[in-house]
Write an enzyme that holds these catalytic residues in place. Structure first.
Site, PDB file in Angstrom:
ATOM      1  N   SER A 162     -31.314 -23.839  57.893  1.00 33.98           N
ATOM      2  CA  SER A 162     -33.071 -24.688  58.291  1.00 33.98           C
ATOM      3  C   SER A 162     -33.534 -25.071  57.010  1.00 33.98           C
ATOM      4  O   SER A 162     -33.816 -26.152  57.915  1.00 33.98           O
ATOM      5  CB  SER A 162     -34.029 -23.026  58.809  1.00 33.98           C
ATOM      6  OG  SER A 162     -33.990 -22.533  57.150  1.00 33.98           O
TER       7      SER A 162
ATOM      8  N   ARG B 265     -33.951 -29.158  58.587  1.00 31.49           N
ATOM      9  CA  ARG B 265     -35.388 -29.227  58.867  1.00 31.49           C
ATOM     10  C   ARG B 265     -35.645 -31.424  58.158  1.00 31.49           C
ATOM     11  O   ARG B 265     -35.830 -31.965  58.431  1.00 31.49           O
ATOM     12  CB  ARG B 265     -36.260 -28.716  57.725  1.00 31.49           C
ATOM     13  CG  ARG B 265     -38.161 -28.987  57.706  1.00 31.49           C
ATOM     14  CD  ARG B 265     -38.906 -28.348  56.688  1.00 31.49           C
ATOM     15  NE  ARG B 265     -38.715 -26.403  57.374  1.00 31.49           N
ATOM     16  CZ  ARG B 265     -37.865 -25.638  57.113  1.00 31.49           C
ATOM     17  NH1 ARG B 265     -37.349 -25.571  55.768  1.00 31.49           N
ATOM     18  NH2 ARG B 265     -38.329 -24.437  58.109  1.00 31.49           N
TER      19      ARG B 265
ATOM     20  N   ASN C 265     -36.433 -34.421  60.290  1.00 32.79           N
ATOM     21  CA  ASN C 265     -37.002 -34.740  60.010  1.00 32.79           C
ATOM     22  C   ASN C 265     -36.717 -36.879  59.099  1.00 32.79           C
ATOM     23  O   ASN C 265     -37.021 -37.564  60.518  1.00 32.79           O
ATOM     24  CB  ASN C 265     -38.138 -33.869  58.921  1.00 32.79           C
ATOM     25  CG  ASN C 265     -39.361 -33.450  59.233  1.00 32.79           C
ATOM     26  OD1 ASN C 265     -40.458 -34.071  59.926  1.00 32.79           O
ATOM     27  ND2 ASN C 265     -38.365 -32.162  59.335  1.00 32.79           N
TER      28      ASN C 265
END
Lengths: 287, 156
Positions: free
Chosen positions: A209, A213, A217
């Protein structure tokens, strides 16, 4: 129309391809000139652009802090020292806020993560075509300026963090304690396989994660910059449509760029905070 | 966008950066921050102590001033007392001296009077003899009348 779609797709692909160095299909070592060549190189290849940019950025930020650290004075600080002290106090207070155990490594780690990720993300704000075009004129086929849009960079860091989590889990709880934590809860020792499955996923989810992440992004942000850049790229002589597109590109990249300043900082902060939190969990005896 | 050995290189680079940051960036800067914190705390403590010292000094100076005033008052009172004493003493001395001088003078006068009387007495006897001899027209034998003359002298 179809040719334009083709060039648009090429433009996007070009911007999403890393400069990869590895063994080419004919057995020689060199830089891949197409995405297929890069793919064929397999695992033992290096993304030169990611390595160079992330090294330069990391070195730049460390050099800046180091130059302050060398001439640091306890008296009245001035100039850059003010900034570095502010940064260090900011990092220190956020680490103190979420890290309860005692470990002298965590705060410098958080500092490194924050500024490294921040500077890598910040490259997103550079005009996306300038550096690839400039290097392209020297014969460099691809160049991705933003290292954090390369999953290798984000997973590289996440793996580093994961290794630290494992190390401190074992160090703090002992190997037995760590294995126990993975297998004996939440359902007691009769539910061992289920426990291990749940806790294993929980453990593995941390680095994944963390890496995805940041990567997601930045990749999405970069993608939108590329799409915005396509509007002006469709320029084909003066017409109402072209002028409108060109104007929209300027306005949209301005707007997205300003919004991106927030994302750049936020993602760096999230990566840092989550790392600190994971390490804090690794240090907790009963959790 | 392929996963490749860049991953490992990035992990190693990350570790090196963290090590460098811990060793050469964080430690000296935090040490300086701590040193400054200590300096400030020391400075504040010093200021507090100085304030206390000042208060004490003010109290002490007021005390000294009061003592000095009291002492000065004592000294002045003593001086005045001593002065009047001296004046008194001098007065007494002068009186005694005057009395002594007066007494001396009186004694001298008495002596002078006595001497004059004595002289007069001896002269009176010879004058009396001369007068008597003139009256009697003859020589009076002073030896014969000596006891008479002595009686006369004693009478005068």
């Amino acid at each position: 129309m179809s040719s334009e779609a083709h060039t648009s797709a090429e433009y996007i692909h070009h911007h999403l391809q890393n400069l990869t160095y590895g063994q080419l299909s004919d057995g020689t070592w060199g830089v891949a000139h197409t995405a297929e060549q890069a793919k064929e190189m397999g695992f033992w290849a290096l993304n030169l652009d990611t390595l160079i940019m992330s090294f330069l950025l990391g070195a730049a930020f460390l050099w800046m802090f180091r130059s302050v650290a060398k001439s640091v004075v306890a008296g009245t600080p001035s100039g850059l020292q003010n900034f570095c002290e502010w940064a260090i106090e900011f990092i220190d207070s956020s680490v103190r806020g979420s890290f309860t155990a005692k470990n002298n490594m965590v705060a410098p780690l958080a500092l490194t993560i924050f500024f490294w990720v921040f500077s890598m993300n910040l490259m997103d704000l550079l005009p996306i075509d300038y550096i690839p075009l400039l290097l392209g004129s020297f014969g460099v086929p691809f160049f991705k300026v933003v290292p954090s849009t390369d999953p290798n960079a984000t997973f590289g860091m996440a793996i580093g963090v994961f290794l630290l989590v494992l190390y401190y889990s074992v160090k703090m709880k002992g190997l037995g304690g760590f294995v126990g934590e993975l297998t004996l809860q939440p359902f007691g020792k009769w539910g061992m396989p289920v426990n291990f499955l749940l806790e294993g996923v929980n453990l593995i989810a941390k680095p994944i994660s963390l890496a995805l992440r940041l990567f997601g992004n930045m990749y999405a942000g970069e993608m939108i910059f590329i799409l915005i850049a396509l509007m002006g790229g469709a320029w084909a002589g003066f017409s109402a449509t072209n002028v409108t597109l060109f104007g929209s590109q300027i306005l949209l990249s301005l707007g997205w760029g300003i919004f991106h300043i927030l994302i750049v900082t936020l993602q760096a902060f999230i990566f840092m905070t989550l790392t600190v939190v994971y390490l804090d969990m690794a240090h907790q005896e009963h959790h | 966008m392929n996963i490749n050995a860049t991953l490992l290189a990035q992990t190693i680079m990350f570790a090196l950066f963290v090590w460098f940051s811990m060793k050469f960036v964080w430690t000296p800067i935090v040490a300086a921050l701590d040193a400054r914190k200590k300096q400030i705390a020391d400075g504040l403590a010093d200021a507090e102590r100085a304030k206390l010292d000042l208060e004490l000094a003010a109290k002490r100076s007021a005390e000294i001033l009061r003592e000095a005033k009291a002492k000065a008052g004592d000294i002045i009172a003593n001086g005045e007392k001593r002065g009047s004493e001296i004046v008194e003493e001098a007065k007494n001395q002068a009186k005694v001296e005057g009395d002594r001088i007066v007494a001396g003078a009186k004694a001298e006068i008495d002596q002078e009077v006595f001497r004059a009387k004595e002289q007069l007495r001896t002269q009176v006897s010879s004058i009396a003899l001369a007068g008597a001899s003139k009256i009697l027209g003859r020589e009076i034998d002073p030896k014969a009348h000596n006891d008479l003359l002595d009686k006369l002298v004693a009478e005068i």
